[in-house]
Design a protein around this motif. Sequence first.
Motif, PDB file in Angstrom:
ATOM      1  N   THR A  22     -10.586   0.036  -6.190  1.00 24.22           N
ATOM      2  CA  THR A  22      -9.188   0.415  -6.094  1.00 24.22           C
ATOM      3  C   THR A  22      -8.629  -0.345  -4.697  1.00 24.22           C
ATOM      4  OG1 THR A  22      -9.578   2.419  -7.411  1.00 24.22           O
ATOM      5  CG2 THR A  22      -7.449   2.087  -6.339  1.00 24.22           C
ATOM      6  N   CYS A  23      -9.261  -0.028  -3.628  1.00 23.01           N
ATOM      7  CA  CYS A  23      -8.588  -0.477  -2.392  1.00 23.01           C
ATOM      8  C   CYS A  23      -8.986  -2.041  -1.946  1.00 23.01           C
ATOM      9  CB  CYS A  23      -9.131   0.486  -1.311  1.00 23.01           C
ATOM     10  SG  CYS A  23      -8.094   0.679  -0.007  1.00 23.01           S
TER      11      CYS A  23
ATOM     12  N   VAL B 289     -11.951   0.496   2.799  1.00 21.00           N
ATOM     13  CA  VAL B 289     -11.092   1.303   2.188  1.00 21.00           C
ATOM     14  C   VAL B 289     -10.110   1.795   3.294  1.00 21.00           C
ATOM     15  CG1 VAL B 289     -12.404   2.103   0.266  1.00 21.00           C
ATOM     16  CG2 VAL B 289     -12.689   3.319   2.304  1.00 21.00           C
ATOM     17  N   LYS B 290      -8.819   2.210   3.258  1.00 18.86           N
ATOM     18  CA  LYS B 290      -7.724   2.504   4.133  1.00 18.86           C
ATOM     19  C   LYS B 290      -7.646   4.142   4.213  1.00 18.86           C
ATOM     20  CE  LYS B 290      -6.921  -1.841   3.786  1.00 18.86           C
ATOM     21  NZ  LYS B 290      -7.803  -2.884   4.466  1.00 18.86           N
ATOM     22  N   CYS B 291      -8.255   4.842   3.646  1.00 15.59           N
ATOM     23  CA  CYS B 291      -8.480   6.260   3.905  1.00 15.59           C
ATOM     24  C   CYS B 291      -9.971   6.824   4.066  1.00 15.59           C
ATOM     25  CB  CYS B 291      -7.700   6.870   2.444  1.00 15.59           C
ATOM     26  SG  CYS B 291      -6.036   6.654   2.171  1.00 15.59           S
TER      27      CYS B 291
ATOM     28  N   LEU C 127      -9.271   9.224  -2.642  1.00 14.45           N
ATOM     29  CA  LEU C 127      -9.431   9.452  -1.028  1.00 14.45           C
ATOM     30  C   LEU C 127      -8.256   9.809  -0.465  1.00 14.45           C
ATOM     31  CD1 LEU C 127     -11.514   6.453   0.165  1.00 14.45           C
ATOM     32  CD2 LEU C 127     -12.288   8.546  -0.226  1.00 14.45           C
ATOM     33  N   HIS C 128      -7.033   9.895  -1.101  1.00 17.49           N
ATOM     34  CA  HIS C 128      -5.941  10.086  -0.671  1.00 17.49           C
ATOM     35  C   HIS C 128      -5.900  11.660  -0.577  1.00 17.49           C
ATOM     36  CE1 HIS C 128      -4.827  11.416  -4.686  1.00 17.49           C
ATOM     37  NE2 HIS C 128      -3.984  12.251  -4.239  1.00 17.49           N
TER      38      HIS C 128
ATOM     39  N   ARG D  12      -7.209  12.712   3.172  1.00 13.92           N
ATOM     40  CA  ARG D  12      -6.983  11.751   4.432  1.00 13.92           C
ATOM     41  C   ARG D  12      -5.633  12.537   5.197  1.00 13.92           C
ATOM     42  NH1 ARG D  12      -3.526   8.057   0.953  1.00 13.92           N
ATOM     43  NH2 ARG D  12      -1.760   9.047   1.125  1.00 13.92           N
TER      44      ARG D  12
ATOM     45  N   ARG E  39      -3.599   5.751  -5.068  1.00  9.95           N
ATOM     46  CA  ARG E  39      -4.333   5.067  -6.045  1.00  9.95           C
ATOM     47  C   ARG E  39      -5.782   5.538  -6.195  1.00  9.95           C
ATOM     48  NH1 ARG E  39      -0.841   1.675  -3.121  1.00  9.95           N
ATOM     49  NH2 ARG E  39       0.437   0.022  -4.377  1.00  9.95           N
ATOM     50  N   CYS E  40      -6.288   6.043  -5.370  1.00  3.99           N
ATOM     51  CA  CYS E  40      -7.804   6.527  -5.512  1.00  3.99           C
ATOM     52  C   CYS E  40      -7.971   8.203  -4.995  1.00  3.99           C
ATOM     53  CB  CYS E  40      -8.725   5.738  -4.946  1.00  3.99           C
ATOM     54  SG  CYS E  40      -8.908   5.820  -3.118  1.00  3.99           S
TER      55      CYS E  40
ATOM     56  N   CYS F  71      -0.021   6.450  -0.356  1.00  6.03           N
ATOM     57  CA  CYS F  71      -0.832   5.809  -1.624  1.00  6.03           C
ATOM     58  C   CYS F  71      -1.755   6.788  -2.144  1.00  6.03           C
ATOM     59  CB  CYS F  71      -1.723   4.584  -1.011  1.00  6.03           C
ATOM     60  SG  CYS F  71      -2.548   4.088  -2.342  1.00  6.03           S
TER      61      CYS F  71
ATOM     62  N   ILE G 200       0.986  -1.194   0.108  1.00  3.92           N
ATOM     63  CA  ILE G 200      -0.081   0.054   0.062  1.00  3.92           C
ATOM     64  C   ILE G 200       0.780   1.194   0.020  1.00  3.92           C
ATOM     65  CG2 ILE G 200      -1.611   1.548   1.236  1.00  3.92           C
ATOM     66  CD1 ILE G 200      -2.691  -1.275   2.249  1.00  3.92           C
TER      67      ILE G 200
HETATM   68  S1  SF4 Z   1      -8.365   4.348   0.099  1.00 10.71           S
HETATM   69 FE1  SF4 Z   1      -6.751   2.772  -0.456  1.00 10.71          FE
HETATM   70  S2  SF4 Z   1      -6.372   2.708  -2.670  1.00 10.71           S
HETATM   71 FE2  SF4 Z   1      -7.285   4.743  -1.931  1.00 10.71          FE
HETATM   72  S3  SF4 Z   1      -5.650   6.213  -1.500  1.00 10.71           S
HETATM   73 FE3  SF4 Z   1      -6.310   5.053   0.277  1.00 10.71          FE
HETATM   74  S4  SF4 Z   1      -4.786   3.472   0.580  1.00 10.71           S
HETATM   75 FE4  SF4 Z   1      -4.713   4.310  -1.651  1.00 10.71          FE
END
Ligand code: SF4
Length: 291
Positions: free
Chosen positions: A204-205, A187-189, A123-124, A127, A120-121, A118, A114
């Motif tokens: 994506t997550c 999702v991590k964010c 949400l970054h 956060r 990738r989407c 990150c 990760i």
């Molecule tokens: S939600 Fe997941 S994929 Fe999106 S930015 Fe956060 S860690 Fe990356």
Amino acid sequence: MDQSRRDRVEAWFRYTDELGLGPYYRDRAAIQDAYIAAVSASGTRLEASLRAAEPAPQAVAAAATPRRSQTQSPVHNAAQKATAAHSVIQASTGASLFDERIEGDTLDLIRDAIGGNCTRCKLHKARTKIVYGVGNPKAELVFVGEGPGHDEDIQGEPFVGRAGKLLTQMIEAMGLCREDVYICNVVKCRPPENRLPEKDEITTCSPFLMRQLAAIQPKVICALGSCASQTMLQTTQGISRFRGEWFDFRGSKLIATYHPAYLLRNPAAKGEVWKDLQKVMAVLGLKAKRK
Ligand code: SF4
């Protein structure tokens, strides 16, 4: 397409239809819906397959290993078809129904994959901290929520706000502590304004969630709320349609129950959640904490 090839393709589709796999080839997302609809309609319960030492129904066993199931007799009635479909469904957003585990995968490797920043989407963008997950890497029980909230975003740990405190109480009522289980999110964010994660963000997550679950290989996964359960079960059905039912999920048993944040708004639903947690306790051989 020449006739002999057309005949072979048609024969293949007839065969997969008999196994209940046909919907997957047409619409992968619909297959779990068909199962859930069948469960709701027929009252079929998969709890029977959880009884200690009791072999799973033949159709479940036949479908549990899809490649092997091709040597089994086709299932015939609708409920068996639905069960077969349920058993082979994989809730990953990966490319294949038959996604392989990553050999030697660990939570540390997943965290590294990760990364610390990150993007990738989308949400970054808002956060503060990525919330990877916390707890026992060999947990028998994993709780999966939808995504971090405000407090989690600040602290980088899942379920530490009001809903998190309620989850901790639920875990302790089961005779466990937070360190015994693993807790993570789809999702991590943190989604802005605590909105639900959107489809592209989940797509994506969530492969990281699938890797976490594959690395831990818990006996039981408890999906908290609609987002987590719909993501893992690949359904758009409302959680009330299948809450409290058991599903096979990549070698684990999965049960969905209401999210603790929902319980804060609807305390009357706590009794339903406790019933679900008691089912989990029965599978794990846990005894309720004495007051
Ligand atoms: S939600 Fe997941 S994929 Fe999106 S930015 Fe956060 S860690 Fe990356």
